[in-house]
Design an enzyme around this catalytic site. Structure first.
Site, PDB file in Angstrom:
ATOM      1  N   LYS A 117      34.735  45.089  98.442  1.00  0.00           N
ATOM      2  CA  LYS A 117      33.745  43.786  98.543  1.00  0.00           C
ATOM      3  C   LYS A 117      32.585  44.766  98.236  1.00  0.00           C
ATOM      4  CE  LYS A 117      33.518  42.126 102.157  1.00  0.00           C
ATOM      5  NZ  LYS A 117      31.422  42.321 103.041  1.00  0.00           N
ATOM      6  N   SER A 175      25.390  54.007 108.750  1.00  0.00           N
ATOM      7  CA  SER A 175      25.192  52.738 108.373  1.00  0.00           C
ATOM      8  C   SER A 175      24.855  52.937 106.501  1.00  0.00           C
ATOM      9  CB  SER A 175      24.179  52.032 108.364  1.00  0.00           C
ATOM     10  OG  SER A 175      23.951  50.725 107.613  1.00  0.00           O
ATOM     11  N   GLN A 226      24.283  50.235 104.578  1.00  0.00           N
ATOM     12  CA  GLN A 226      24.383  48.896 104.626  1.00  0.00           C
ATOM     13  C   GLN A 226      22.625  49.948 104.576  1.00  0.00           C
ATOM     14  OE1 GLN A 226      24.731  46.224 106.197  1.00  0.00           O
ATOM     15  NE2 GLN A 226      27.158  45.370 105.819  1.00  0.00           N
ATOM     16  N   ASP A 260      35.225  49.404 108.725  1.00  0.00           N
ATOM     17  CA  ASP A 260      35.786  48.258 108.605  1.00  0.00           C
ATOM     18  C   ASP A 260      37.308  47.658 109.277  1.00  0.00           C
ATOM     19  OD1 ASP A 260      33.236  47.297 108.057  1.00  0.00           O
ATOM     20  OD2 ASP A 260      33.604  47.372 105.765  1.00  0.00           O
ATOM     21  N   LYS A 286      28.084  43.864 114.184  1.00  0.00           N
ATOM     22  CA  LYS A 286      29.506  42.824 112.079  1.00  0.00           C
ATOM     23  C   LYS A 286      28.306  41.754 112.224  1.00  0.00           C
ATOM     24  CE  LYS A 286      30.662  47.307 109.804  1.00  0.00           C
ATOM     25  NZ  LYS A 286      30.007  47.453 109.077  1.00  0.00           N
ATOM     26  N   ARG A 308      32.767  43.925 117.674  1.00  0.00           N
ATOM     27  CA  ARG A 308      33.412  43.559 117.111  1.00  0.00           C
ATOM     28  C   ARG A 308      34.928  44.433 118.001  1.00  0.00           C
ATOM     29  NH1 ARG A 308      33.786  44.241 110.550  1.00  0.00           N
ATOM     30  NH2 ARG A 308      34.275  41.963 110.141  1.00  0.00           N
ATOM     31  N   ARG A 360      37.133  39.625 109.943  1.00  0.00           N
ATOM     32  CA  ARG A 360      38.956  40.908 109.152  1.00  0.00           C
ATOM     33  C   ARG A 360      39.262  40.685 110.787  1.00  0.00           C
ATOM     34  NH1 ARG A 360      37.802  43.523 105.352  1.00  0.00           N
ATOM     35  NH2 ARG A 360      34.746  44.357 104.240  1.00  0.00           N
TER      36      ARG A 360
END
EC number: 2.5.1.19
Length: 432
Positions: free
Chosen positions: A23, A167, A169, A317, A344, A348, A390
């Protein structure tokens, strides 16, 4: 998402499979191919909902993206010829699309609005906005923290930035913005995070230097970009569910081919090896994005583990399904330094503990992770993905430890990253 799925699968699991394309790499390949004037082909991309949102946005900007069998053919007029969008750019449930495009669109200076679904609207964006604003980006969010993000033209400047969190991202948002700066940008990481942006910049002819925890960009690096073909490896985050399923299901013997084993992403392999799991890598390829076939066999008497420090971003993840794996160890395991799990699709830390505890497992959430006790499936309570793909797949794997079917609400969330997940799991059951 309201659909309910009854999971009724028993072991052993046997057979050979491939998992969908990675992904993270699919997103970045679409973005870079769209920036480069000309034709690029992306082979074996992930065509889940998240990556489709990225494709939709670049189509609105004037890029032609054709789906052909197991590839995308991207024909771009080049970033200098992008349209100014006259509608909100919808990112759906995709944090990657939202955060990376916040940087890219700021760099491009295209007036635009990025907005996602309800889940994205709850995920803080300040960690991305702060460095982008320090680069002179004209970008604002609701209450300065949340989507929609309103972007207006500005002249991006280079910065010397010390990452506040590990991170990929945030790092990637800065790197995409920096493509358009006349000055170099230097990023200092806290820990190594996934480096797909750096490796794929090079693949599309964009110069970038990385040494240790330091990354240095080239001024106006966008001028070097060229179209390129890219083969997307299988997603190790998707493979993780089958790795854990085989390890915890008696008699199982599963091989997964063409899995990306980038060392910044392969934490689950390190963790399984430390726990004494029966896992073997073969058919290994080398290069910027190495791959391997992975064979996994059922392993009783797994050893407990403490997961912390630099191992956490390498497996961020996969931590929910790793937590499930740890319930089958012979002692108490601990996950630390995983505050990133809180931002997330769901928190999570809490959702992993809450849903597994509903099924009778014993997990204690902490401020930065989980304490996981050896425990068994005890009750067939109805559980819920809470729209987190997930969590949904982790709960499906947990059902292998039950002798009765398990009902999972909002299971269609798995389509975000793994359309066809359940049929593939059933295929291994049938072969077993």
């Amino acid at each position: 998402m309201v659909n309910e799925q009854i999971i009724d699968i028993s072991g052993p699991l046997k057979g050979e499979i491939e998992v969908p394309g990675d992904k993270s790499m699919t997103h970045r390949a679409i973005m870079l191919a769209s920036l480069a004037e000309g034709v690029s082909t992306i082979y074996k991309p992930l065509l889940g909902e998240d990556c489709r949102r990225t494709m939709d946005i670049f189509r609105l900007l004037g890029v032609e993206i054709k789906e052909d069998d197991e590839k995308l053919v991207v024909t771009s007029p080049g970033y200098q010829s992008f349209n100014t969008p006259h509608q909100v750019l919808y990112t759906g449930n995709s944090g990657t699309t939202t955060r990376l495009l916040a940087g890219l669109l700021s760099g491009l200076g295209i007036e635009s609005v990025l907005s996602g679904d309800v889940s994205i609207g709850k995920r803080p964006m300040d960690r991305v906005l702060r460095p982008l604003k320090s680069m002179n980006a004209n970008i604002e969010g609701i209450e300065d923290n949340y989507t929609p993000l309103i972007i207006k033209p500005s002249v991006i400047k280079g910065i010397n930035y010390k990452m506040e969190v590990a991170s990929a991202q945030v790092k990637s948002a800065i790197l995409f913005a920096s493509l358009f700066s006349k000055e170099a940008t230097i990023i200092k990481e806290l820990d190594v995070s996934r480096n797909h942006t750096e490796t794929m910049f090079r693949h599309f002819n964009i110069p970038i230097e990385a040494e240790g925890l330091s990354i240095t960009t080239t001024p106006e690096a966008i001028r070097y970009i060229k179209p390129a073909d890219f083969h997307v490896p299988g997603d190790i985050s998707s493979a993780a569910f089958f790795i854990v399923a085989a390890l915890i299901t008696p008699g199982s013997d599963v091989t997964i081919h063409n899995v990306g084993i980038n060392p910044t992403r392969s934490g689950i392999i390190d963790i399984v090896e430390k726990m004494g799991g029966n896992i073997q890598l073969f058919n290994q390829t080398t290069g910027a994005e190495p791959t391997a076939s992975i064979r996994i066999q059922y392993t009783p008497m797994l050893q407990p583990i403490t997961i912390e420090g630099e191992l956490v971003p390498k497996a961020i993840d996969e931590l929910p399904v790793i937590a499930l794996l740890c319930t089958q160890a012979v002692g108490t395991s601990t996950i630390k330094d995983a505050e990133e799990l809180k931002v997330k699709e769901t928190n999570r830390i809490d959702t992993t503990a809450d849903m597994l505890n509903l099924l009778g497992f014993e997990l204690q959430p902490t401020n930065d992770g989980l304490i996981i006790h050896p425990s068994e499936f005890k009750t067939n309570a109805t559980v819920d993905s809470l729209t987190d793909h997930r969590i949904g797949m982790m709960l499906a794997v947990a059902s292998l430890l039950s002798s009765e079917p398990v009902k999972i609400k909002q299971f269609d969330a798995v389509n975000v990253s793994f359309p066809g997940f359940l049929p593939k799991l059933k295929l291994l059951e049938n072969e077993g």
